[in-house]
Design an enzyme around this catalytic site. Structure first.
Site, mmCIF file in Angstrom:
data_model
loop_
_atom_site.group_PDB
_atom_site.id
_atom_site.type_symbol
_atom_site.label_atom_id
_atom_site.label_comp_id
_atom_site.label_asym_id
_atom_site.label_seq_id
_atom_site.Cartn_x
_atom_site.Cartn_y
_atom_site.Cartn_z
ATOM 1 N N ILE A 68 0.838 -1.199 0.000
ATOM 2 C CA ILE A 68 0.000 0.000 0.000
ATOM 3 C C ILE A 68 0.874 1.250 0.000
ATOM 4 O O ILE A 68 1.538 1.568 0.999
ATOM 5 C CB ILE A 68 -0.959 0.005 1.203
ATOM 6 C CG1 ILE A 68 -1.789 -1.282 1.230
ATOM 7 C CG2 ILE A 68 -1.852 1.241 1.153
ATOM 8 C CD1 ILE A 68 -2.550 -1.567 -0.053
ATOM 9 N N GLU A 78 -6.487 6.548 -12.616
ATOM 10 C CA GLU A 78 -5.282 6.012 -11.988
ATOM 11 C C GLU A 78 -4.247 5.634 -13.042
ATOM 12 O O GLU A 78 -3.061 5.941 -12.898
ATOM 13 C CB GLU A 78 -5.630 4.791 -11.144
ATOM 14 C CG GLU A 78 -4.412 4.108 -10.537
ATOM 15 C CD GLU A 78 -4.753 2.896 -9.693
ATOM 16 O OE1 GLU A 78 -3.822 2.134 -9.334
ATOM 17 O OE2 GLU A 78 -5.940 2.690 -9.378
ATOM 18 N N GLY A 90 27.765 4.038 -19.502
ATOM 19 C CA GLY A 90 28.751 3.019 -19.189
ATOM 20 C C GLY A 90 28.662 2.617 -17.726
ATOM 21 O O GLY A 90 27.576 2.567 -17.136
#
Length: 380
Positions: free
Chosen positions: A157, A242, A339
């Site tokens: 959560i 959402e 890199g």
């Protein structure tokens, strides 16, 4: 394409200044400590950066949705994915549930406190045995006279440690599947409500993520959100926002990682010349930019549809899958340009990489997103 909005750009600049002053100097320390301070929520509220599209009668500005989603995108672009996720859960998920489904009493009580930062909001859906399959949740809330008796647990959560309010998916009819799911507004300070330890994750280190436990918690019956047995329907209604918010995080991260890589390859020398002068580097950057433009176009289309009330579940799922897959791929490709330094935590590109991985999981896994799109095309 959304039109240029001078007020939105001014608001964006104000938020960037806020992050430069109140977040940037401390974020690395919060990441090491594994938690952002609760006081940050108060600062966000005091400066007007929470639930900004909430109507004025409930304490917000009543501005268009893109103002609210901009905060998610820009915090992600700055490399503060934990903040982006926290704001998203609070302003883009929890608050809209109350605004769209809640009673007038619930709105007047909770929303002003969420706007001010007095109350931090969270959404409680996932359980140890129920992730993307929300019909399988087992946390129960049985009506007993004037309250619901709440028992069970939730996991993963977001905002779990700081949360004062959880929009909780529960079974009010344990014998039913989807038709037995309801939503409750649960005050985390009630007796029997317990928060587990802050969970350790491979990314989003300073975003508090918790298990929640409910042992005979008495939740007042007037904190039922909407109608009993309609929770699954309400979740399907709210998931498009959402998932659009998750895409805003993805778009911000894509832009932030491109900003970092473009600057680095102009400064970094190899074989007597700037790394940015090599064709491979230029092609990797160019492809990232092309992919960013495609993601932005898809995102803007979805946002426009949402504002018109026309964004369907399938299109939102497609955006969530596309944008987060793109975020992960771009972060990986751009990290390669650094890199060995790209693998060092002191270089922010590494944070973009590890923070991207969860995006393809929460809000419904991308595999589930593809299933949703396919069902829309072919039916069940």
């Amino acid at each position: 394409m959304l039109a240029y909005d001078a007020d939105l750009e001014l608001f964006r600049d104000n938020f960037k200044r806020f992050m430069n002053e109140h977040v940037a100097p401390y974020y690395a320390q919060w990441e090491r400590e594994g938690l952002m301070p609760r006081s940050l929520w108060t600062l966000l509220g005091e400066n007007g950066f929470l639930c900004v599209d909430t109507p004025e009668e409930y304490g917000g500005y009543g501005v268009p949705t893109e103002y609210s989603l901009m905060l998610v995108e820009e915090s992600s672009r700055a490399g503060f994915a934990a903040l982006s996720t926290g704001i998203s859960c609070h302003s883009e998920i929890a608050a809209p549930y109350i605004l769209h489904i809640g009673t007038e009493e619930q709105k007047k009580y909770w929303l002003p406190k969420m706007v001010s930062g007095e109350v931090v909001g969270a959404i409680g859906m996932t359980e140890p045995g129920a992730g993307s399959d929300l019909q399988a949740i087992r946390t129960s809330a049985i009506l007993q006279h004037e309250h619901y008796l709440l028992n069970g647990s939730k996991t993963f959560i977001s905002n779990g440690q700081h949360a004062d309010l959880v929009v909780l998916a529960v079974k009010t009819d344990p014998q039913a599947r989807a038709k037995g799911v309801s939503l409750l507004l649960v005050d985390t300070h009630l007796d029997g409500f317990k928060k587990g330890t802050n969970l350790e994750k491979i990314g989003l280190h300073s975003q508090d993520t918790s298990e929640l436990f409910f042992d005979n918690v008495n939740v007042p019956a007037n904190q039922l959100l909407g109608q009993a047995g309609q929770g699954f329907v309400y979740m399907m209604q709210e998931l498009p926002r959402e998932r659009t918010s998750i895409a805003a995080t993805a778009l911000g991260a894509i832009r932030g990682s491109i900003d970092l890589a473009a600057q680095y390859v102009k400064e970094r020398q190899a074989f007597g010349q700037a790394v940015g002068s090599f064709q491979n580097t230029r092609f990797v950057l160019a492809q990232a930019k092309i992919d960013e433009l495609a993601t932005a176009a898809f995102y803007n289309q979805n946002l426009a549809l949402y504002k018109e009330g026309k964004l369907d579940v399938e299109t939102a799922a497609a955006l969530k899958s596309f944008s987060t897959d793109m975020q992960m791929r771009i972060a990986d490709n751009l990290l390669q340009l650094f890199g060995g330094y790209g693998y060092m935590t002191e270089y922010p590109i590494s944070r973009f990489f590890v923070d991207a991985r969860i995006q393809r999981i929460y809000g419904g896994t991308n595999e589930i997103m593809k299933e949703i799109v396919a069902r829309g095309m072919l039916g069940r």
